[in-house]
Design a protein around this motif. Structure first.
Motif, mmCIF file in Angstrom:
data_model
loop_
_atom_site.group_PDB
_atom_site.id
_atom_site.type_symbol
_atom_site.label_atom_id
_atom_site.label_comp_id
_atom_site.label_asym_id
_atom_site.label_seq_id
_atom_site.Cartn_x
_atom_site.Cartn_y
_atom_site.Cartn_z
ATOM 1 N N LYS A 136 1.425 6.694 -6.844
ATOM 2 C CA LYS A 136 -0.075 7.567 -7.000
ATOM 3 C C LYS A 136 0.473 8.952 -6.926
ATOM 4 O O LYS A 136 0.188 9.931 -7.380
ATOM 5 C CB LYS A 136 -1.045 7.199 -6.236
ATOM 6 N N GLY A 137 1.150 9.222 -5.608
ATOM 7 C CA GLY A 137 1.562 10.664 -5.480
ATOM 8 C C GLY A 137 2.625 11.133 -6.484
ATOM 9 O O GLY A 137 2.279 12.277 -6.817
ATOM 10 N N ALA A 148 0.854 -1.169 -0.178
ATOM 11 C CA ALA A 148 0.031 -0.060 -0.015
ATOM 12 C C ALA A 148 1.025 1.226 -0.005
ATOM 13 O O ALA A 148 0.433 2.037 -0.705
ATOM 14 C CB ALA A 148 -0.774 0.148 1.214
ATOM 15 N N TYR A 149 1.947 1.177 0.702
ATOM 16 C CA TYR A 149 2.899 2.420 1.019
ATOM 17 C C TYR A 149 3.317 2.575 -0.683
ATOM 18 O O TYR A 149 3.376 3.727 -0.935
ATOM 19 C CB TYR A 149 4.059 1.877 1.996
ATOM 20 N N ASP A 150 4.200 1.614 -1.151
ATOM 21 C CA ASP A 150 4.368 1.766 -2.723
ATOM 22 C C ASP A 150 3.610 2.154 -3.610
ATOM 23 O O ASP A 150 3.889 3.036 -4.323
ATOM 24 C CB ASP A 150 4.909 0.240 -2.882
ATOM 25 N N LYS A 151 2.501 1.915 -3.583
ATOM 26 C CA LYS A 151 1.093 2.335 -4.534
ATOM 27 C C LYS A 151 0.860 3.732 -4.129
ATOM 28 O O LYS A 151 0.743 4.591 -5.086
ATOM 29 C CB LYS A 151 -0.057 1.516 -4.290
ATOM 30 N N SER A 152 0.815 4.129 -2.863
ATOM 31 C CA SER A 152 0.899 5.509 -2.560
ATOM 32 C C SER A 152 1.921 6.400 -3.094
ATOM 33 O O SER A 152 1.583 7.501 -3.553
ATOM 34 C CB SER A 152 0.580 5.843 -1.168
#
Length: 104
Positions: free
Chosen positions: A94-95, A87-91
């Protein structure tokens, strides 16, 4: 450490990148799961956050984890950490895409 302080500490601790955990951080994580008897083995074997995320049952047994309940607790914790880091990597991705779109 009392339960409230421990919960607050771990909420903060787990908010930062597991990939940067030192062996001592991994030891603290084990303590938070009431598995402190394995802390010295993980530190002695230089298990950092990156290695922790990839440990399998055989690795855990090599580190001295033999009780089925302890194996399950550590494996579940690793699964939760992997989910958190996904989830951290995806954020981050996305950011980063959002920053690019804002500049255009």
């Amino acid at each position: 450490m009392n339960k409230l302080i421990s919960t607050i500490y771990w909420s903060y601790f787990l908010a930062y990148n597991v990939y940067n955990w030192t062996p001592e951080d991994v030891g603290q994580w084990l303590e938070s799961r009431s598995l402190s008897e394995y802390k010295d083995s993980f530190i002695r074997n230089e298990i950092r956050g990156t290695e922790l995320l990839t440990l399998d049952k055989g690795d855990l047994q090599d580190l001295g984890v033999t009780k089925v309940g302890h194996l399950k607790r550590i494996q579940q914790g690793i699964k939760e950490l992997n989910n958190r880091m996904t989830a951290y990597d995806k954020s981050l991705v996305k950011g980063h895409k959002g920053e690019t779109a804002d500049r255009d």
